[in-house]
Design an enzyme around this catalytic site. Sequence first.
Site, PDB file in Angstrom:
ATOM      1  CE  LYS A  10       3.543   6.838   3.461  1.00 18.15           C
ATOM      2  NZ  LYS A  10       3.238   6.455   4.846  1.00 18.15           N
ATOM      3  CG  ASP A  41      -2.086   2.304   7.122  1.00 19.86           C
ATOM      4  OD1 ASP A  41      -1.012   2.028   7.679  1.00 19.86           O
ATOM      5  OD2 ASP A  41      -2.171   3.105   6.178  1.00 19.86           O
ATOM      6  CG  HIS A  61      -0.347   0.197   2.523  1.00 20.20           C
ATOM      7  ND1 HIS A  61       0.435  -0.761   3.127  1.00 20.20           N
ATOM      8  CD2 HIS A  61      -0.365   1.249   3.376  1.00 20.20           C
ATOM      9  CE1 HIS A  61       0.856  -0.308   4.296  1.00 20.20           C
ATOM     10  NE2 HIS A  61       0.396   0.903   4.463  1.00 20.20           N
ATOM     11  CG  ASP A  62       2.148   3.411   2.994  1.00 21.97           C
ATOM     12  OD1 ASP A  62       1.250   4.015   2.383  1.00 21.97           O
ATOM     13  OD2 ASP A  62       2.205   3.356   4.241  1.00 21.97           O
ATOM     14  CG  HIS A 120      -3.718   3.453   1.191  1.00 25.39           C
ATOM     15  ND1 HIS A 120      -2.978   3.625   0.052  1.00 25.39           N
ATOM     16  CD2 HIS A 120      -2.918   3.879   2.207  1.00 25.39           C
ATOM     17  CE1 HIS A 120      -1.796   4.128   0.358  1.00 25.39           C
ATOM     18  NE2 HIS A 120      -1.735   4.292   1.674  1.00 25.39           N
ATOM     19  CG  HIS A 121      -3.874   7.776   2.743  1.00 24.65           C
ATOM     20  ND1 HIS A 121      -3.719   7.778   4.107  1.00 24.65           N
ATOM     21  CD2 HIS A 121      -2.779   7.160   2.243  1.00 24.65           C
ATOM     22  CE1 HIS A 121      -2.567   7.193   4.420  1.00 24.65           C
ATOM     23  NE2 HIS A 121      -1.971   6.801   3.306  1.00 24.65           N
ATOM     24  CG  HIS A 161       1.938   7.613  -0.126  1.00 20.54           C
ATOM     25  ND1 HIS A 161       1.454   8.541   0.754  1.00 20.54           N
ATOM     26  CD2 HIS A 161       1.363   6.443   0.229  1.00 20.54           C
ATOM     27  CE1 HIS A 161       0.627   7.954   1.598  1.00 20.54           C
ATOM     28  NE2 HIS A 161       0.547   6.672   1.305  1.00 20.54           N
TER      29      HIS A 161
END
Length: 342
Positions: free
Chosen positions: A200, A278, A196-197, A249-250, A225
Amino acid sequence: MSASNCGPVAREAMNPAILLVDFISPSRAELQSFLQSQQCDVATVSNADSAVSYCQQTQPDLVLLYDSLRDIGSFELCRRLKVDPLNHLTPVVLVKPSPDQWDIHRGQKAGAMDIWSTPSSPRDFLGRIQTLLRLKKYTDEQAKSEVFRLARSIDSRKNLRNGHSDRMVACAQKLGESLGLGEEDLQELRIACWLHDVGKIKVPEGILLKPGPLDTEERRIMQEHPVIGERMCAPLKALRRILPVIRHHHEKMDGSGYPDGLRGEAIPMKARILQIADIYDALTTNRPYRKALPPEEALQTLFSEAQKGWLDAPMVEKFAQICKESEYFPAKGRTIQAADYA
Ligand SMILES: [Fe+2]
Ligand SMILES: [Fe+2]
């Protein structure tokens, strides 16, 4: 021909998908049935727009582009196919009656893998097609392991989220199971947790490792990201179904999240599950400037974020029950960085 119902595991076991663009009859029908007899899934289209939309939908393993298009030239179509991040790794081969050096040069500039002269029989193509399919498989595997390696490196950076994604998997999996997800969806959820990240990786360390709140510009960079991560995973057909989870996801239930401001159930269910896991892991992990919160306090924070309209309230409720039953997912030696869920 669309394989949108296949999950990552199923997709990998599928026959290679080949697209024939504008192969004039009878060569097209002959080549199509010959390749089908060799366990390939073969689709045919006869104009550029259909070729572009098929490639976006299916991400074929090989495109054979016959040089007799009437709407746009084959070089231009090749270029259009290759600029799409989804088909960045898809080999496109141009087929012309008798290509010369100039054709080869133009083909290379357009991103073609190769230029072949028209075969006298489909069998003449087979060896070369098999070689390209093997190469494609190898490239996909390399690219996939590189994406996982990058995601892992984000997870293990000094003072960063040591094992964050692995712990998330445990929480997200339990929540997903309790919501009735089947094994294929759970597998996608696990992969999404690990990746998911990954975007970044493009965030400068000064921002990623900053032990405190981010300023406006730093926050803007950090908030890129999910889109970067989606773009990194896009060329991999096996990751196709988790792209919306990575991208969203954000998001927040009231539409105040990013990158697209989606609301409510427009946010993919797996993204809503993942964000609860998360945030819970972020809150219950030590950070450079504060100790991990006790699980009960972390749950209170989740409830208050649900009340503000950010998180999916029934899911948070369910997660709280699971937490209590699972003794709050105990984890040892948690360390986490401030910007984890910027
Ligand atoms: Fe994130
Ligand atoms: Fe995270």
